[in-house]
Design an enzyme around this catalytic site. Sequence first.
Site, PDB file in Angstrom:
ATOM      1  CD  GLU A  59      -1.359  -0.833 -13.076  1.00  0.00           C
ATOM      2  OE1 GLU A  59      -0.893  -1.828 -13.645  1.00  0.00           O
ATOM      3  OE2 GLU A  59      -0.955   0.308 -13.276  1.00  0.00           O
ATOM      4  CD  GLN A 118       1.959  -6.037 -15.278  1.00  0.00           C
ATOM      5  OE1 GLN A 118       2.237  -5.766 -14.118  1.00  0.00           O
ATOM      6  NE2 GLN A 118       1.072  -5.364 -15.956  1.00  0.00           N
TER       7      GLN A 118
END
Lengths: 320, 377
Positions: B241, B122
């Site tokens: 998340e 990411q």
Amino acid sequence: MMDATERDLLQQTVRDAFVSADTTTSLDSVLVDLGWLEMLGTARRDAVDIVFRSLGAVNGTSSVLDDVVVSALGIEPRADLAVLLPSFATWHAPGTTDGTDVSAMGVATARVATAADLLIACGTGAELSAVTVPRSAVEQRVIEGVDPDGGFRVVRVDRAAIGSSLGRCEWDAAITWGRIAAAHQIEGACRSMLELARTHALERVQFGRVIAGFQAVRHRLAEALVAVEALDATLTAAMDEVGPLTAALAKATAGRTGQIVGAHAQQVLAGIGFTTDHPFHRFLKRSLVLEGLFGSADEIATEIGHQLLATRCVPTLIEL
Amino acid sequence: MEMAEFRTELHRWLDAHADELEPAFSPPGTLDEQIAQMQRVKAILFEADWIRYGWPERVGGLGGSPMLRTELGAALAARDLADPGLFSLIEVLAPTLIDFAPAELAAEVVPRLLSGAEIWCQGFSEPGTGSDLASLTCRAEPEGDATWVINGQKVWTSLAQYSDRCVLLTRTGPVDARHRGITAFFVDMDTPGVSVAPLEMINGQHEFAEVFFDNVAVPADRMLGDLHGGWAVAMSILPYERSSCFWQRIAYLYRRLEKLVEVAPDDDRAAEVIGNAFVQLHALRARSRVTQHRLADGQALGAETSIDKVLVATAEHATYDAARRLLPGVVEMDDSATGAAWRSEYLYSRAATIYGGTAEVQRNIIARRLLDLGSDE
């Protein structure tokens, strides 16, 4: 269980009744008029949740904790029956009996001053039984302490003749529900303390701006909200999986939350929070007392720690 | 499949395949060993279908509630079969592809991530862009109609040196356009011009890296979402998340506390330290459960997940602080494998109040959005 609409309605009804109750009417009688004893029988979770949260939020004084403990013991609660609670910061059954006489030491709500009988749980484990003694056999003294408005009394019974024997009972259930009720009341008090501090932060001007603009103040209030929401979640978990351990965890969290929110709110309120002109002090004092009822945060945590060390395992308790 | 049935069947299967799934090394192991273990476990779970539950059928999944895959990740963490920090990267990367990539691309690549054939990273943070993500400067410029050329640098990119692909945020508008001038791309890490320099973390491992982009040409059809729509891509990750990743972390922390409970002395001091850590872990688990159910019920998760973030960080600190207090000298002096594991994890745990938005940023969000305290500027 009630649905969301019924819950909201009851919550509003209880809150309105508490706020509009004049000082000469006891909140107990307000609740009895609202059907409290019936609700305790048919919808105990919702009734305890709503009533104790509301009591905490308005800093109300009431003896309905007696009804919660009595009904958790499997005994029909009634308005003229008081119950002996454990001494401050403990949670064992307060009485001992030889089958004829009973001796006991503990605390009680204000109901003990007018009730016909006092219920006392005696003994430990499988030997635990419930008896009553008439009020005339009870020595009682009002506790002034940090929170004279709380109405608590210290109670002693010295070798009194048993009035009636109510048979075996489960003390664990009484402690479980007592802790759940007290934890809800602490949450209500914490939300009120946070709101008082929040309102003050948005009104109080220093250095030419409202103090809500200062990050140090904002972070204290944020930490307080984090603690309150965590407590809320442990209460949801305790209500979903009612048991001694989930209730103990909720009560320990409540005690800790009272400390955290009390400290942050008082610091944000600063000078005015240090006076009796402002209502904050009542909530802080009540939350100190409620933390000790059925065990403080540290005492309960230590007890739980011993349980984990005895079994050498950490239970997850709640699942998705 | 229903959750209760899934849980029962999953644990039965994991019990039956315990020998096959068990790591070949003793923890902590090197990062190479941990990655190899995770990819091996993913391959076995893909073959046996377990890792396909909770993902849409159009990307090779078997459907069902996303909570099923959360439960799987938690089960793996609780059994020490895969590090949750590494494993749960799936949770932040796959949904991005599913929601924002062209359908054929998502169908092609998501199964590779799930099956352990690939690792992705990411590319969000930059040297000048920590908590203030909207200030990023890594630049993407169009070259003709079919290509974008990327120049700039990322940092704190977990597993970059192992990765086959990167979900990358780039600046496509002026920097002062802030979050309105950002575009996301799905970049192959073997594209010429991409170079990776691993960073040594405080625990000696090289989990994250600097990534440099020097005239890296990326096909226009690798754009995720809209041009200048990268902020929506970045924000879409947050609900996952803050829910499933946390639930896996929580399972891991329960197992850590249990490891401590297995060896701690049975005295009052240990009982108080362990009891207090458990009270915090339970409150976190209770809160996270509420959040998982809100997400599963289709509610949008937002600022209130900052509360979950603060709780997870606080509980992680408390768990490892408890270990350090009750295992004197283990973190500091013990060179056995057990000591090395506690030391590595203790040091890593300090990052809990930093990554994914610092504890201070979370409190700012809580103050402004949840307590309505107005602007702090």
